[in-house]
Design an enzyme around this catalytic site. Structure first.
Site, PDB file in Angstrom:
ATOM      1  N   ARG A 163      -9.286 -52.348 -77.111  1.00 45.16           N
ATOM      2  CA  ARG A 163      -9.094 -50.935 -76.766  1.00 45.16           C
ATOM      3  C   ARG A 163      -7.622 -50.625 -76.460  1.00 45.16           C
ATOM      4  NH1 ARG A 163     -12.078 -47.073 -73.743  1.00 45.16           N
ATOM      5  NH2 ARG A 163     -13.518 -48.618 -72.955  1.00 45.16           N
ATOM      6  N   GLU A 203     -18.902 -53.865 -77.207  1.00 46.53           N
ATOM      7  CA  GLU A 203     -18.360 -54.571 -76.054  1.00 46.53           C
ATOM      8  C   GLU A 203     -18.442 -56.076 -76.300  1.00 46.53           C
ATOM      9  OE1 GLU A 203     -17.559 -52.208 -73.843  1.00 46.53           O
ATOM     10  OE2 GLU A 203     -17.287 -53.193 -71.899  1.00 46.53           O
ATOM     11  N   ASP A 232     -11.258 -52.458 -54.743  1.00 48.01           N
ATOM     12  CA  ASP A 232     -11.298 -51.017 -55.050  1.00 48.01           C
ATOM     13  C   ASP A 232     -11.203 -50.194 -53.772  1.00 48.01           C
ATOM     14  OD1 ASP A 232     -11.445 -51.330 -57.722  1.00 48.01           O
ATOM     15  OD2 ASP A 232     -13.621 -51.070 -57.882  1.00 48.01           O
ATOM     16  N   LYS A 262     -24.633 -49.818 -69.294  1.00 50.67           N
ATOM     17  CA  LYS A 262     -23.187 -49.961 -69.494  1.00 50.67           C
ATOM     18  C   LYS A 262     -22.824 -51.429 -69.332  1.00 50.67           C
ATOM     19  CE  LYS A 262     -19.000 -47.940 -67.587  1.00 50.67           C
ATOM     20  NZ  LYS A 262     -18.512 -49.141 -66.898  1.00 50.67           N
ATOM     21  N   SER A 300     -12.203 -43.304 -72.902  1.00 53.56           N
ATOM     22  CA  SER A 300     -13.032 -43.837 -71.825  1.00 53.56           C
ATOM     23  C   SER A 300     -13.901 -42.702 -71.298  1.00 53.56           C
ATOM     24  CB  SER A 300     -12.149 -44.412 -70.728  1.00 53.56           C
ATOM     25  OG  SER A 300     -11.091 -43.525 -70.458  1.00 53.56           O
ATOM     26  N   CYS A 332     -26.088 -60.168 -19.422  1.00 50.02           N
ATOM     27  CA  CYS A 332     -26.748 -59.187 -20.273  1.00 50.02           C
ATOM     28  C   CYS A 332     -26.124 -57.805 -20.023  1.00 50.02           C
ATOM     29  CB  CYS A 332     -28.243 -59.155 -19.964  1.00 50.02           C
ATOM     30  SG  CYS A 332     -29.098 -57.776 -20.752  1.00 50.02           S
TER      31      CYS A 332
HETATM   32 ZN    ZN Z   1     -31.216 -58.159 -20.006  1.00 46.80          ZN
END
Ligand code: ZN
Length: 670
Positions: free
Chosen positions: A137, A179, A38, A116, A83, A412
């Site tokens: 449907r 359904e 989607d 639903k 719908s 780091c």
């Molecule tokens: Zn560090």
């Protein structure tokens, strides 16, 4: 994105969505979640809106859903199967309500809410109470005649049950709508079976139910367990008063309906129902992605009519999707309080489950390479509830060739020291420098966090600001902060500085388990901290425990025990604990049951010079004694801190109760 880039992107998106559609609808397999697909369709339609001349008839956005398949007879619906419009937030539901109120000038509305169901909508036609026809449907006007197939569904009555009250339903034409669904457990069993037989597994229950109903062989339909749950009925010339009555009738006629459905008298009640089921829906036998909200009164419902494809008087409330696709802009490395270097995805902002997500965890370097996630990739991101958003996987087919492979830095990013591993097979790299700024502020933030000491106002940004100003260097320093110092900082006004100091002061005597957790010892989580507190009763005993003693605590093994011993042996941690103690910060001890003050009841009059009243009370309890607020017959000792005008002294004299000075009291408790 320029037009040339857009053209290329559209081409790739169309190819991938087509691939998804083919696998999903033809092969009954799934190459990605519905939500991710989607999200891609959404991106495609946005690009097409921007460049309308790039729209082609074969684009997935141009597809008209629900055309009937050859092989089944087409049947026109007597009344169109409409719908519902979708609402994705409470605000959208409120706007829907406001529009209705304007139209009908009635503010006392009742709402009928139901879960639903995620299945295949179907209409069942009964003639004189006998099942005559089942129609899908389709496009809403014309569906497929699947009568032979739906007759195999056990929850569909072939004959309506007799009803005293609703006898007229058994005469002439009665249409029931509902359904067709497959339960989650039946779906799992079916897939297990298919796996054993070497067949491809199905994608999801809805798709499987829909695919099954469109099989040309009814015996195959019968072999798969499908259910029909009803939610509407159509009967000419008869007006039912409300949607809740519709459910009553459906039940009487022998249909399965959702029992959790409910009449609400305000939108707040509707939203409570929605919140409630957002969590509870996992326990339903079938899948759902939201609610249906209808105006309960049928007369109003009819009066409101239809606009476009949907009725005005009903709306589908959709729960927010938990997955979306977005672009991975960069990968940064974040150093945690124990030194762990975690790669963090910097994302193009995307809304998932109602919040904007810009960062997501990538766990560790190995994970990135295993999944082949590259900087510049379109990625699927998952976020549910309170969990930290995570990158699930890259969509490799959408690559442009410009993507870059991530390399873990050797040093780091904060202090520059080389990153290392405790053991060769460790998944994570670490900064071993205890004085690394990142580690320090995360330690302090952790100490103040909700599950530790729960000090409000000491989140990430405030901690960094206090560190940068040089006001604190570790967790213990927060207790010497002065309001005037804090108030001068840009982030704090006088009021919030005062609030922060108060919040810190209030947490000078934390619960032992929170304090242990707050120290941030590697491998000691919330539960381990509770177990340690219950077992050792005070922080001194824990700090002196050896590995064998620690392993006596349930659930603690070598790794955790070693980590704890190591932590308390570290000189910088020893001095941290000393610092806490000096500032009067010390966790409460689990009460001693057989202490030296066992069965001794003590009262204090006046203010002590050496400690707060609460601290004295705590000290008495720790030794097994009882702290009393007033002198009574059963009082054993009165501590006299202040002689002026005390009614307590007078009473103690009358009752002949032993009186001691503050100094004597201090001697007694130390
Ligand atoms: Zn560090």
């Amino acid at each position: 994105m320029n037009k040339v880039q857009a053209k290329d992107r559209i081409k790739k998106l169309k190819a991938l969505i087509e691939e998804y559609r083919y696998h999903y609808h033809v092969l009954d397999e799934s190459i990605m979640s519905d939500e991710a697909a989607d999200s891609l369709k959404h991106e495609l339609s946005q690009l097409e809106n921007q460049y309308p001349d790039l729209i082609t008839p074969d684009s997935p956005t141009q597809r008209i859903a629900g055309q009937s398949l050859p092989g089944f007879k087409s049947v026109s619906h007597k009344e169109r199967m409409i719908s519902l419009n979708d609402a994705f937030s409470n605000q959208e539901v409120k706007s829907w309500q406001e529009r209705i109120i304007k139209l009908i000038d009635n503010t006392k509305l009742e709402y009928f809410v139901d879960i639903k169901m995620d299945g295949l909508a179907c209409a069942l036609v009964y003639e004189d109470g006998q099942l005559f026809q089942g129609i899908t449907r389709g496009d809403g006007f014309v569906g497929e005649d699947v009568t032979a197939n739906i007759r195999t569904i056990e929850s569909i009555p072939l004959k309506l049950r007799k009803s005293q009250k609703y006898q007229y339903m058994l005469k002439g034409r009665t249409e029931i709508r509902g359904e067709i669904i497959m339960y989650k457990k039946d779906f799992d069993e079916l897939n297990k079976k298919r796996k054993k037989q070497g067949l491809a597994e199905f994608a999801n229950p809805r798709n499987t139910a829909a695919g099954t109903i469109r099989q040309l062989d009814p015996s195959l339909v019968a072999s798969r367990k499908l259910y029909f749950r009803a939610y509407d009925l159509i009967k000419d010339d008869h007006q039912v008063s409300s949607n809740s009555e519709v459910y009553q009738i459906l039940k009487e006629l022998g249909f399965l309906v959702n029992d959790m459905s409910k009449v609400c008298h305000s939108l707040d009640e509707v939203f409570n129902f929605a919140n409630d089921w957002q969590v509870k829906r996992q326990s339903l036998p079938f899948n759902t992605d939201g609610l249906v909200i209808k105006i309960n009164d049928k007369e109003i419902y009819q009066k409101l009519g239809v606009v476009g494809k949907a009725p005005r008087a009903a709306i589908a409330y959709k729960y927010a999707a938990e997955q979306a696709t977005t672009k991975l802009l960069d990968i940064l490395v974040s150093i945690g309080r124990t030194g762990t270097a975690t790669p963090v995805a910097m994302l193009q902002p995307v809304t998932i489950a109602g919040t904007t997500v810009q960062m997501a965890t990538l766990h560790n370097e190995g994970e990135i390479h295993r999944k082949d996630i590259r900087i510049g990739d379109t990625v699927i991101v998952h976020k549910a509830g309170d969990i930290i958003p995570e990158v699930i996987e890259p969509i490799i087919k959408l690559r442009s060739g410009q993507e870059k492979v991530f390399r873990m830095p050797k040093n780091c990013p904060d202090c520059g020291q080389p990153l290392a591993k405790y053991a060769k097979d460790d998944a994570a790299w670490r900064c071993m420098n205890k004085d690394c700024q990142s580690r320090i502020w995360k330690r302090i933030e952790h100490y103040a966090s909700k599950e530790s000491l729960d000090i409000e106002g000491l989140g990430e940004k405030n901690v960094i600001s206090l560190l940068d100003a040089g006001l604190i260097k570790d967790q213990a320093d927060i207790y010497i902060l002065k309001e005037v110092q804090v108030a001068k900082l840009e982030r704090f006004g006088k009021l919030s500085a005062n609030k922060l100091i108060e919040a810190i002061r209030a947490k000078k005597r934390p619960d032992l388990n929170r304090f242990i957790y707050g120290l941030g010892i590697r491998h000691v989580g919330v539960q381990t901290a509770i177990d340690l507190a219950n077992y050792f009763k005070n922080i001194e005993a824990l700090s002196l425990a050896n590995i064998d003693q620690l392993k006596k605590v349930e659930g603690i093994g070598d790794v955790v025990a070693e980590s704890i011993v190591e932590w308390f042996a570290e000189p910088s941690n020893k001095s941290l604990l000393d610092k806490f103690k000096k500032q009067g910060v010390w966790p409460k001890t689990a009460y001693q049951i057989n202490g030296p003050l066992k069965d001794t009841k003590i009262v204090i009059t006046g203010s002590l010079k050496s400690m707060l009243r609460e601290e004295a009370a705590e000290a008495i309890r720790l030794l097994g004694g009882t702290f009393q607020g007033s002198v009574g017959k059963d009082t054993d000792i009165l501590v006299v801190a202040d002689k002026t005008g005390s009614s307590k002294i007078k009473k103690a004299n009358e009752l002949g109760i032993k009186q001691i000075t503050e100094d004597e009291f201090i001697k007694m408790i130390s």
